[in-house]
Design an enzyme around this catalytic site. Structure first.
Site, PDB file in Angstrom:
ATOM      1  CB  THR A 164      -1.040  33.991  -6.512  1.00 18.50           C
ATOM      2  OG1 THR A 164      -1.805  33.495  -5.418  1.00 18.50           O
ATOM      3  CG2 THR A 164      -0.019  34.979  -5.993  1.00 18.50           C
ATOM      4  NE  ARG A 215      -5.055  31.240   3.316  1.00 18.75           N
ATOM      5  CZ  ARG A 215      -4.398  31.382   2.171  1.00 18.75           C
ATOM      6  NH1 ARG A 215      -4.447  32.522   1.509  1.00 18.75           N
ATOM      7  NH2 ARG A 215      -3.702  30.389   1.677  1.00 18.75           N
ATOM      8  CB  VAL A 216      -2.383  35.981   6.636  1.00 14.34           C
ATOM      9  CG1 VAL A 216      -1.142  36.481   5.901  1.00 14.34           C
ATOM     10  CG2 VAL A 216      -3.153  37.151   7.248  1.00 14.34           C
ATOM     11  N   GLY A 217      -2.210  34.198   3.762  1.00 12.10           N
ATOM     12  CA  GLY A 217      -1.493  33.148   3.039  1.00 12.10           C
ATOM     13  C   GLY A 217       0.003  33.377   3.018  1.00 12.10           C
ATOM     14  CG  ASP A 218       2.004  31.630  -0.279  1.00  8.42           C
ATOM     15  OD1 ASP A 218       0.762  31.701  -0.374  1.00  8.42           O
ATOM     16  OD2 ASP A 218       2.752  31.594  -1.264  1.00  8.42           O
ATOM     17  CB  THR A 228       1.363  30.871  -7.691  1.00 13.88           C
ATOM     18  OG1 THR A 228       0.015  30.514  -7.990  1.00 13.88           O
ATOM     19  CG2 THR A 228       2.279  30.161  -8.666  1.00 13.88           C
ATOM     20  N   GLY A 229      -0.177  29.112  -5.550  1.00 18.01           N
ATOM     21  CA  GLY A 229      -0.796  27.853  -5.136  1.00 18.01           C
ATOM     22  C   GLY A 229      -1.231  27.951  -3.679  1.00 18.01           C
TER      23      GLY A 229
END
Ligand code: GLY
Length: 310
Positions: free
Chosen positions: A179, A207-210, A229-230
């Protein structure tokens, strides 16, 4: 008043031989933002300029070079947040634009909303003048084909690939996408955090990430700002960047705060994550639980320092 800028190019395992590209890319991004801060520009302009450079660099998983989802196309998330009046703009599931972070900024500045998603985000981007752009590079397409083949071997022909991806990525961290992020402090004491990503590789469509979720992948208060990130699912569960700012507000140093959040993520999930942050005094911190997290920073007149690991 102290000025400072720190960027990251994603926590994970970088392929052997790719270090110098990551170091050069993160250094160039800090140099772009530094020029703005040193000539009296805002933390917002500096963090955005650094983020755009990272999005445009195909080695990073954001903008050009973003990773492909399970179906073989790109859905991007991005967020910008300012310490002043909790101003936030975010996009999620955005396809076919060059710079999602610029669209996120326009959500913040041109609308009453905090986040636009999917088709609505794309429609807004086009209205704002972002032309059709395919962010997929030949390398990412080849990577995707390779992953798909390896995943089928890993889970077997009858296995549910989608459900096994997390397990697969755990044992093959070299496949986890990074990221990009940038955090800046300007001469007026304003903090800005930006994060942009193609998300985790082979993610399910939708899918939605952080990254676009304030307080998860991106957060700025007047005490501290940070970018994560991650694997975003862990960062979301921990409300990680909000925790980082809240700890600093309660009197913890930024370094201790990020360390405590990382320790918690390690204890609870063995999470493959990392953070960059700056506090109101211009202290910069980069820390991670992965083999690498390319990051670069400067404070006031200092040289730009770039590293593959903290
Ligand atoms: N941290 C990026 C993501 O999980 O989408």
């Amino acid at each position: 008043m102290t000025i400072a800028l720190i960027v990251h190019g994603g926590a994970g395992s970088w392929r052997p031989g790719s270090d110098s590209d990551a170091i050069n890319g993160t250094t160039a991004a800090v140099a772009a933002g530094r020029k703005i801060l040193e000539t009296g520009g805002s933390a917002l302009d500096a963090a955005i300029a650094a983020s755009v450079m990272l999005e445009d660099n195909p080695i990073f998983n954001a903008g050009t070079g973003a990773v492909l989802n399970f179906d073989g196309f790109v859905e991007m998330d991005a967020c910008v947040m300012l310490s002043t009046q909790s101003q936030i703009g975010a996009v999620s599931g955005l396809q076919r634009v060059k710079n999602p972070i610029l669209v996120a900024r326009q959500v913040m500045e041109q609308t009453d909303h905090v986040m636009l998603t999917g088709d609505g985000a794309l429609r807004f981007a086009r209205v704002m003048g972002h032309v059709d752009y395919d962010p997929i590079t030949a390398e990412r397409r080849a990577d995707w084909q390779d992953k798909k083949a390896k995943l089928q071997v890993a889970v077997g022909a009858n296995g549910s690939g989608a459900m096994k991806i997390r397990h697969f990525l755990k044992s093959h961290p070299e496949y986890a996408g990074g990221t990009i992020g940038a955090v800046a402090l300007d001469a007026n004491g304003v903090l800005c955090a930006c994060t942009s990503t193609g998300g985790v590789t082979m993610k399910l469509v939708g899918r939605v990430g952080d990254t676009p979720l304030p307080g998860c992948g991106t957060y700025a208060s007047k005490f501290a700002a940070s970018s994560a990130t991650g694997t975003g699912e862990y960062v979301i569960r921990a409300l990680a960047t909000r925790q980082i700012s809240d700890n600093v507000e309660r009197g913890m140093s930024l370094e201790t705060s990020i360390g405590a959040v990382l320790d918690g993520l390690g204890r609870d999930y063995d999470a493959d994550v990392g953070f960059i942050g700056i506090d109101a005094n211009g202290n910069t911190v980069g820390a991670h639980r992965t083999p690498h997290m390319p990051h670069a920073y400067f404070t006031d007149g200092s040289e730009i320092i770039a590293k593959m690991r903290a």
